[in-house]
Design a protein around this motif. Structure first.
Motif, PDB file in Angstrom:
ATOM      1  N   GLN A 187      22.553  39.215  45.528  1.00 30.61           N
ATOM      2  CA  GLN A 187      22.633  40.510  44.848  1.00 30.61           C
ATOM      3  C   GLN A 187      24.034  41.090  44.949  1.00 30.61           C
ATOM      4  O   GLN A 187      24.622  41.139  46.020  1.00 30.61           O
ATOM      5  CB  GLN A 187      21.630  41.469  45.497  1.00 30.61           C
ATOM      6  N   ASN A 188      24.560  41.527  43.831  1.00 33.27           N
ATOM      7  CA  ASN A 188      25.800  42.292  43.803  1.00 33.27           C
ATOM      8  C   ASN A 188      25.441  43.760  43.687  1.00 33.27           C
ATOM      9  O   ASN A 188      24.299  44.110  43.402  1.00 33.27           O
ATOM     10  CB  ASN A 188      26.677  41.884  42.620  1.00 33.27           C
ATOM     11  N   SER A 189      26.407  44.602  43.876  1.00 32.35           N
ATOM     12  CA  SER A 189      26.157  46.027  43.736  1.00 32.35           C
ATOM     13  C   SER A 189      25.834  46.368  42.292  1.00 32.35           C
ATOM     14  O   SER A 189      26.221  45.647  41.378  1.00 32.35           O
ATOM     15  CB  SER A 189      27.377  46.824  44.194  1.00 32.35           C
ATOM     16  N   PRO A 190      25.155  47.475  42.067  1.00 32.23           N
ATOM     17  CA  PRO A 190      24.869  47.863  40.688  1.00 32.23           C
ATOM     18  C   PRO A 190      26.113  48.343  39.943  1.00 32.23           C
ATOM     19  O   PRO A 190      26.062  48.587  38.757  1.00 32.23           O
ATOM     20  CB  PRO A 190      23.857  49.006  40.852  1.00 32.23           C
ATOM     21  N   SER A 191      27.226  48.460  40.620  1.00 31.91           N
ATOM     22  CA  SER A 191      28.457  48.974  40.011  1.00 31.91           C
ATOM     23  C   SER A 191      29.411  47.848  39.650  1.00 31.91           C
ATOM     24  O   SER A 191      30.608  47.935  39.890  1.00 31.91           O
ATOM     25  CB  SER A 191      29.138  49.945  40.982  1.00 31.91           C
ATOM     26  N   ASN A 192      28.900  46.773  39.091  1.00 34.80           N
ATOM     27  CA  ASN A 192      29.768  45.655  38.699  1.00 34.80           C
ATOM     28  C   ASN A 192      30.799  46.105  37.681  1.00 34.80           C
ATOM     29  O   ASN A 192      30.516  46.922  36.817  1.00 34.80           O
ATOM     30  CB  ASN A 192      28.935  44.522  38.101  1.00 34.80           C
ATOM     31  N   GLY A 193      31.997  45.552  37.789  1.00 33.27           N
ATOM     32  CA  GLY A 193      33.010  45.783  36.783  1.00 33.27           C
ATOM     33  C   GLY A 193      33.771  47.090  36.897  1.00 33.27           C
ATOM     34  O   GLY A 193      34.347  47.552  35.935  1.00 33.27           O
ATOM     35  N   MET A 194      33.809  47.669  38.067  1.00 39.44           N
ATOM     36  CA  MET A 194      34.497  48.961  38.214  1.00 39.44           C
ATOM     37  C   MET A 194      35.953  48.757  38.634  1.00 39.44           C
ATOM     38  O   MET A 194      36.353  47.694  39.067  1.00 39.44           O
ATOM     39  CB  MET A 194      33.766  49.814  39.236  1.00 39.44           C
ATOM     40  N   TRP A 195      36.731  49.827  38.475  1.00 40.14           N
ATOM     41  CA  TRP A 195      38.090  49.868  39.001  1.00 40.14           C
ATOM     42  C   TRP A 195      37.996  50.250  40.465  1.00 40.14           C
ATOM     43  O   TRP A 195      37.200  51.103  40.840  1.00 40.14           O
ATOM     44  CB  TRP A 195      38.933  50.893  38.242  1.00 40.14           C
ATOM     45  N   TRP A 196      38.802  49.605  41.318  1.00 42.09           N
ATOM     46  CA  TRP A 196      38.730  49.840  42.761  1.00 42.09           C
ATOM     47  C   TRP A 196      40.144  49.971  43.302  1.00 42.09           C
ATOM     48  O   TRP A 196      41.058  49.245  42.891  1.00 42.09           O
ATOM     49  CB  TRP A 196      38.005  48.674  43.429  1.00 42.09           C
ATOM     50  N   ARG A 197      40.319  50.889  44.258  1.00 40.35           N
ATOM     51  CA  ARG A 197      41.616  51.118  44.907  1.00 40.35           C
ATOM     52  C   ARG A 197      41.351  51.305  46.382  1.00 40.35           C
ATOM     53  O   ARG A 197      40.445  52.044  46.773  1.00 40.35           O
ATOM     54  CB  ARG A 197      42.266  52.358  44.311  1.00 40.35           C
ATOM     55  N   GLY A 198      42.121  50.630  47.224  1.00 42.57           N
ATOM     56  CA  GLY A 198      41.926  50.747  48.661  1.00 42.57           C
ATOM     57  C   GLY A 198      43.242  50.675  49.407  1.00 42.57           C
ATOM     58  O   GLY A 198      44.260  50.225  48.879  1.00 42.57           O
ATOM     59  N   LYS A 199      43.204  51.119  50.648  1.00 40.37           N
ATOM     60  CA  LYS A 199      44.392  51.084  51.499  1.00 40.37           C
ATOM     61  C   LYS A 199      44.636  49.656  51.982  1.00 40.37           C
ATOM     62  O   LYS A 199      43.732  49.005  52.495  1.00 40.37           O
ATOM     63  CB  LYS A 199      44.216  52.025  52.684  1.00 40.37           C
ATOM     64  N   ILE A 200      45.832  49.197  51.814  1.00 36.16           N
ATOM     65  CA  ILE A 200      46.179  47.838  52.206  1.00 36.16           C
ATOM     66  C   ILE A 200      45.987  47.633  53.700  1.00 36.16           C
ATOM     67  O   ILE A 200      45.491  46.589  54.124  1.00 36.16           O
ATOM     68  CB  ILE A 200      47.631  47.509  51.782  1.00 36.16           C
ATOM     69  N   ASP A 201      46.331  48.621  54.492  1.00 35.93           N
ATOM     70  CA  ASP A 201      46.225  48.439  55.938  1.00 35.93           C
ATOM     71  C   ASP A 201      44.784  48.442  56.445  1.00 35.93           C
ATOM     72  O   ASP A 201      44.538  48.225  57.621  1.00 35.93           O
ATOM     73  CB  ASP A 201      47.080  49.452  56.691  1.00 35.93           C
ATOM     74  N   SER A 202      43.805  48.620  55.556  1.00 38.32           N
ATOM     75  CA  SER A 202      42.393  48.554  55.938  1.00 38.32           C
ATOM     76  C   SER A 202      41.792  47.171  55.705  1.00 38.32           C
ATOM     77  O   SER A 202      40.648  46.928  56.074  1.00 38.32           O
ATOM     78  CB  SER A 202      41.580  49.577  55.143  1.00 38.32           C
ATOM     79  N   ILE A 203      42.540  46.277  55.091  1.00 39.21           N
ATOM     80  CA  ILE A 203      42.010  44.958  54.749  1.00 39.21           C
ATOM     81  C   ILE A 203      42.010  44.066  55.992  1.00 39.21           C
ATOM     82  O   ILE A 203      43.027  43.867  56.631  1.00 39.21           O
ATOM     83  CB  ILE A 203      42.840  44.315  53.625  1.00 39.21           C
ATOM     84  N   ASP A 204      40.804  43.522  56.294  1.00 40.48           N
ATOM     85  CA  ASP A 204      40.654  42.625  57.439  1.00 40.48           C
ATOM     86  C   ASP A 204      40.795  41.163  57.047  1.00 40.48           C
ATOM     87  O   ASP A 204      41.155  40.334  57.884  1.00 40.48           O
ATOM     88  CB  ASP A 204      39.285  42.843  58.085  1.00 40.48           C
ATOM     89  N   GLY A 205      40.469  40.835  55.794  1.00 39.26           N
ATOM     90  CA  GLY A 205      40.536  39.433  55.381  1.00 39.26           C
ATOM     91  C   GLY A 205      40.503  39.318  53.859  1.00 39.26           C
ATOM     92  O   GLY A 205      40.048  40.214  53.168  1.00 39.26           O
ATOM     93  N   ILE A 206      41.003  38.184  53.372  1.00 36.37           N
ATOM     94  CA  ILE A 206      40.985  37.906  51.930  1.00 36.37           C
ATOM     95  C   ILE A 206      40.507  36.483  51.706  1.00 36.37           C
ATOM     96  O   ILE A 206      40.712  35.607  52.544  1.00 36.37           O
ATOM     97  CB  ILE A 206      42.365  38.103  51.266  1.00 36.37           C
ATOM     98  N   SER A 207      39.858  36.298  50.570  1.00 38.74           N
ATOM     99  CA  SER A 207      39.484  34.958  50.109  1.00 38.74           C
ATOM    100  C   SER A 207      39.956  34.831  48.681  1.00 38.74           C
ATOM    101  O   SER A 207      39.952  35.805  47.924  1.00 38.74           O
ATOM    102  CB  SER A 207      37.961  34.761  50.146  1.00 38.74           C
ATOM    103  N   PHE A 208      40.349  33.624  48.291  1.00 43.31           N
ATOM    104  CA  PHE A 208      40.781  33.390  46.922  1.00 43.31           C
ATOM    105  C   PHE A 208      40.547  31.928  46.589  1.00 43.31           C
ATOM    106  O   PHE A 208      40.422  31.084  47.473  1.00 43.31           O
ATOM    107  CB  PHE A 208      42.255  33.753  46.719  1.00 43.31           C
ATOM    108  N   LYS A 209      40.434  31.653  45.305  1.00 41.96           N
ATOM    109  CA  LYS A 209      40.254  30.284  44.846  1.00 41.96           C
ATOM    110  C   LYS A 209      41.329  30.018  43.800  1.00 41.96           C
ATOM    111  O   LYS A 209      41.485  30.778  42.854  1.00 41.96           O
ATOM    112  CB  LYS A 209      38.869  30.106  44.235  1.00 41.96           C
ATOM    113  N   LEU A 210      42.075  28.957  44.000  1.00 40.22           N
ATOM    114  CA  LEU A 210      43.138  28.594  43.065  1.00 40.22           C
ATOM    115  C   LEU A 210      42.652  27.563  42.076  1.00 40.22           C
ATOM    116  O   LEU A 210      41.747  26.859  42.264  1.00 40.22           O
ATOM    117  CB  LEU A 210      44.359  28.073  43.815  1.00 40.22           C
TER     118      LEU A 210
END
Length: 137
Positions: free
Chosen positions: A114-137
């Motif tokens: 299940q994803n959140s019901p708010s799929n496709g939204m604009w999101w902004r967050g503080k960089i110093d709050s990020i604990d981890g990232i995942s990405f696929k190339l």
């Protein structure tokens, strides 16, 4: 944006590289972020693309009064950002670092099925709050 000596947004070289690609080169990169245990996935964009996207999205708000107000407010923020970046180009751009990260088409990942019901939204967050990232190339 803040001065480097006042802000240690991230020591993560990979995250900083992605931020540079979006901020300086206009690239968009699909990422999943972990922020204090909350998982958010979306497409990393630079601040300019973020403001442009929101200004454009305000045109689709059904409440015309709210649409006009938000359009004006976000247009003002976008113009202030553009002005600040132009001033930085005249000075030493490397003196400043981003303190916020921007995603488009963001979704909160609640669980595997299940994803959140708010799929496709604009999101902004503080960089110093990020604990981890995942990405696929």
């Amino acid at each position: 944006m803040t001065k480097k000596e006042d802000n240690t947004a991230t020591d993560d070289a990979v995250l900083q590289m992605f931020l540079d690609l979006t901020n300086d080169d206009g690239c968009e990169i699909d990422l999943t972020l972990n922020i204090y245990g909350v998982v958010v996935a979306g497409t990393l964009v630079g601040p300019q693309a973020y403001y442009e996207g929101i200004v454009d999205a305000t045109k689709n708000i059904q409440n015309k009064t709210l649409s006009q107000i938000l359009h004006k407010k976000f247009s003002d923020l976008q113009n202030a950002y553009i002005k600040e970046m132009q001033e930085l180009k005249e000075k030493d751009k490397n003196e400043f670092v981003a303190s916020y990260i921007h995603l488009k088409n963001a979704t909160y990942l609640v669980n595997q099925n299940q994803n959140s019901p708010s799929n496709g939204m604009w999101w902004r967050g503080k960089i110093d709050s990020i604990d981890g990232i995942s990405f696929k190339l």
